[in-house]
Design a protein around this motif. Structure first.
Motif, PDB file in Angstrom:
ATOM      1  N   PRO A  52     -28.705 -42.671  -1.571  1.00 39.84           N
ATOM      2  CA  PRO A  52     -27.473 -43.416  -1.293  1.00 39.84           C
ATOM      3  C   PRO A  52     -27.728 -44.685  -0.474  1.00 39.84           C
ATOM      4  N   ASP A  53     -26.744 -45.604  -0.487  1.00 40.31           N
ATOM      5  CA  ASP A  53     -26.788 -46.773   0.390  1.00 40.31           C
ATOM      6  C   ASP A  53     -26.850 -46.327   1.855  1.00 40.31           C
ATOM      7  N   TYR A  54     -27.350 -47.209   2.692  1.00 45.85           N
ATOM      8  CA  TYR A  54     -27.452 -46.936   4.133  1.00 45.85           C
ATOM      9  C   TYR A  54     -26.337 -47.615   4.900  1.00 45.85           C
ATOM     10  N   LEU A  55     -25.953 -46.983   5.999  1.00 45.86           N
ATOM     11  CA  LEU A  55     -25.191 -47.668   7.039  1.00 45.86           C
ATOM     12  C   LEU A  55     -26.153 -47.937   8.178  1.00 45.86           C
ATOM     13  N   ASN A  56     -26.106 -49.148   8.710  1.00 50.54           N
ATOM     14  CA  ASN A  56     -26.982 -49.518   9.826  1.00 50.54           C
ATOM     15  C   ASN A  56     -26.181 -50.174  10.942  1.00 50.54           C
ATOM     16  N   ALA A  57     -26.709 -50.090  12.143  1.00 51.35           N
ATOM     17  CA  ALA A  57     -26.090 -50.706  13.308  1.00 51.35           C
ATOM     18  C   ALA A  57     -27.181 -50.899  14.362  1.00 51.35           C
ATOM     19  N   VAL A  58     -26.837 -51.635  15.414  1.00 50.49           N
ATOM     20  CA  VAL A  58     -27.772 -51.819  16.533  1.00 50.49           C
ATOM     21  C   VAL A  58     -27.035 -51.568  17.842  1.00 50.49           C
ATOM     22  N   ALA A  59     -27.704 -50.877  18.765  1.00 44.29           N
ATOM     23  CA  ALA A  59     -27.173 -50.631  20.103  1.00 44.29           C
ATOM     24  C   ALA A  59     -27.978 -51.428  21.125  1.00 44.29           C
ATOM     25  N   VAL A  60     -27.278 -51.931  22.135  1.00 41.37           N
ATOM     26  CA  VAL A  60     -27.936 -52.584  23.276  1.00 41.37           C
ATOM     27  C   VAL A  60     -27.842 -51.631  24.452  1.00 41.37           C
ATOM     28  N   LEU A  61     -28.987 -51.328  25.048  1.00 39.90           N
ATOM     29  CA  LEU A  61     -29.069 -50.303  26.086  1.00 39.90           C
ATOM     30  C   LEU A  61     -29.826 -50.863  27.280  1.00 39.90           C
ATOM     31  N   ASP A  62     -29.201 -50.870  28.459  1.00 39.56           N
ATOM     32  CA  ASP A  62     -29.953 -51.173  29.674  1.00 39.56           C
ATOM     33  C   ASP A  62     -30.436 -49.850  30.238  1.00 39.56           C
ATOM     34  N   THR A  63     -31.726 -49.739  30.490  1.00 41.93           N
ATOM     35  CA  THR A  63     -32.264 -48.419  30.805  1.00 41.93           C
ATOM     36  C   THR A  63     -33.357 -48.461  31.869  1.00 41.93           C
ATOM     37  N   ARG A  64     -33.402 -47.386  32.651  1.00 45.01           N
ATOM     38  CA  ARG A  64     -34.516 -47.184  33.572  1.00 45.01           C
ATOM     39  C   ARG A  64     -35.576 -46.278  32.963  1.00 45.01           C
ATOM     40  N   LEU A  65     -35.329 -45.755  31.768  1.00 46.62           N
ATOM     41  CA  LEU A  65     -36.304 -44.880  31.119  1.00 46.62           C
ATOM     42  C   LEU A  65     -37.504 -45.710  30.653  1.00 46.62           C
ATOM     43  N   SER A  66     -38.695 -45.126  30.774  1.00 46.90           N
ATOM     44  CA  SER A  66     -39.879 -45.801  30.247  1.00 46.90           C
ATOM     45  C   SER A  66     -39.804 -45.803  28.721  1.00 46.90           C
ATOM     46  N   PRO A  67     -40.586 -46.651  28.067  1.00 43.20           N
ATOM     47  CA  PRO A  67     -40.519 -46.690  26.600  1.00 43.20           C
ATOM     48  C   PRO A  67     -40.763 -45.323  25.956  1.00 43.20           C
ATOM     49  N   LEU A  68     -41.745 -44.582  26.437  1.00 46.15           N
ATOM     50  CA  LEU A  68     -42.035 -43.295  25.778  1.00 46.15           C
ATOM     51  C   LEU A  68     -40.982 -42.241  26.111  1.00 46.15           C
ATOM     52  N   THR A  69     -40.431 -42.293  27.313  1.00 45.81           N
ATOM     53  CA  THR A  69     -39.341 -41.368  27.643  1.00 45.81           C
ATOM     54  C   THR A  69     -38.116 -41.680  26.800  1.00 45.81           C
ATOM     55  N   LEU A  70     -37.861 -42.973  26.607  1.00 49.00           N
ATOM     56  CA  LEU A  70     -36.744 -43.369  25.744  1.00 49.00           C
ATOM     57  C   LEU A  70     -37.004 -42.912  24.304  1.00 49.00           C
ATOM     58  N   LEU A  71     -38.235 -43.074  23.837  1.00 50.65           N
ATOM     59  CA  LEU A  71     -38.565 -42.611  22.478  1.00 50.65           C
ATOM     60  C   LEU A  71     -38.314 -41.109  22.341  1.00 50.65           C
ATOM     61  N   ASP A  72     -38.757 -40.326  23.347  1.00 52.34           N
ATOM     62  CA  ASP A  72     -38.490 -38.871  23.320  1.00 52.34           C
ATOM     63  C   ASP A  72     -36.988 -38.606  23.220  1.00 52.34           C
ATOM     64  N   ALA A  73     -36.217 -39.352  23.988  1.00 56.86           N
ATOM     65  CA  ALA A  73     -34.763 -39.141  24.006  1.00 56.86           C
ATOM     66  C   ALA A  73     -34.156 -39.492  22.642  1.00 56.86           C
ATOM     67  N   LEU A  74     -34.651 -40.556  22.016  1.00 55.45           N
ATOM     68  CA  LEU A  74     -34.133 -40.933  20.694  1.00 55.45           C
ATOM     69  C   LEU A  74     -34.454 -39.848  19.670  1.00 55.45           C
ATOM     70  N   GLN A  75     -35.658 -39.297  19.766  1.00 52.36           N
ATOM     71  CA  GLN A  75     -36.042 -38.248  18.802  1.00 52.36           C
ATOM     72  C   GLN A  75     -35.247 -36.969  19.031  1.00 52.36           C
ATOM     73  N   GLU A  76     -34.878 -36.726  20.292  1.00 56.02           N
ATOM     74  CA  GLU A  76     -34.040 -35.564  20.589  1.00 56.02           C
ATOM     75  C   GLU A  76     -32.638 -35.741  19.969  1.00 56.02           C
ATOM     76  N   ILE A  77     -32.112 -36.955  20.032  1.00 57.56           N
ATOM     77  CA  ILE A  77     -30.807 -37.219  19.405  1.00 57.56           C
ATOM     78  C   ILE A  77     -30.917 -37.033  17.888  1.00 57.56           C
ATOM     79  N   GLU A  78     -31.998 -37.526  17.296  1.00 55.54           N
ATOM     80  CA  GLU A  78     -32.208 -37.323  15.851  1.00 55.54           C
ATOM     81  C   GLU A  78     -32.225 -35.833  15.518  1.00 55.54           C
ATOM     82  N   ARG A  79     -32.941 -35.066  16.331  1.00 57.68           N
ATOM     83  CA  ARG A  79     -33.032 -33.612  16.076  1.00 57.68           C
ATOM     84  C   ARG A  79     -31.666 -32.966  16.181  1.00 57.68           C
TER      85      ARG A  79
END
Ligand code: ROI
Length: 160
Positions: A52-79
């Protein structure tokens, strides 16, 4: 705080709801403030066309999380949204990509920032332009320059 930009994509199971829930999950991340959500953009799949076609969007996030901690958090949301990793470039309920992390360049096995290929993908550049304006993608150039290969945003953007 570092300003990060996250790409959201979905082409399965009520895509609008997937993206909406993902924005809410990003807003709830610790040590982070969700600064902006782009509109939703629809596009044909890049890669195998039998999905199927995709829906896409972009979020702007100000964060104190390190890049890898943020990556872990994104993968947790995906899961949490039952992302199943199927075939390469196959359909997915939710895809979250860390596109930019300040002006950092990161080249680790798990994480490359800027996200490789983002500068060639209209479904990333159009929503990024909407929420971030003409920012510079390290080593790739300004969004406005890169966007010149894309058609008019109205061809992609969904009405609310
Ligand atoms: N194609 C589009 N249009 N949007 C996406 O988010 C997207 N994501 C992917 C692949 C399969 C490469 N194709 C896509 O991961």
């Amino acid at each position: 705080m570092t300003r990060g930009h996250v790409g959201l994509g979905s082409n399965l199971e009520d895509t609008r709801r997937q993206i909406g829930r993902a924005f809410d999950a990003l807003a709830a991340l610790p040590g982070s403030v969700l600064v902006a959500r782009s509109s939703l953009y629809r596009s044909a799949p890049m890669g195998p066309a039998d999905q199927p076609d995709y829906l896409n969007a972009v979020a702007v996030l100000d964060t104190r999380l390190s890049p890898l901690t943020l990556l872990d958090a994104l993968q947790e949301i995906e899961r949490a949204q039952r992302r199943v990793r199927g075939r390469r470039w196959g359909p997915r309920t939710l895809d979250l990509d860390l596109l930019l992390y300040g002006n950092r360049q990161i080249d680790l096995p798990r994480l490359q920032v800027p996200h490789p290929g983002m500068h060639q993908r209209c479904f990333v550049l159009l929503p990024l332009w909407e929420v971030a304006g003409d920012i510079e993608i390290p080593d790739r150039g300004r969004v406005s320059t890169l966007l010149s290969c894309c058609g008019p945003p109205a061809a992609y953007r969904l009405d609310d």
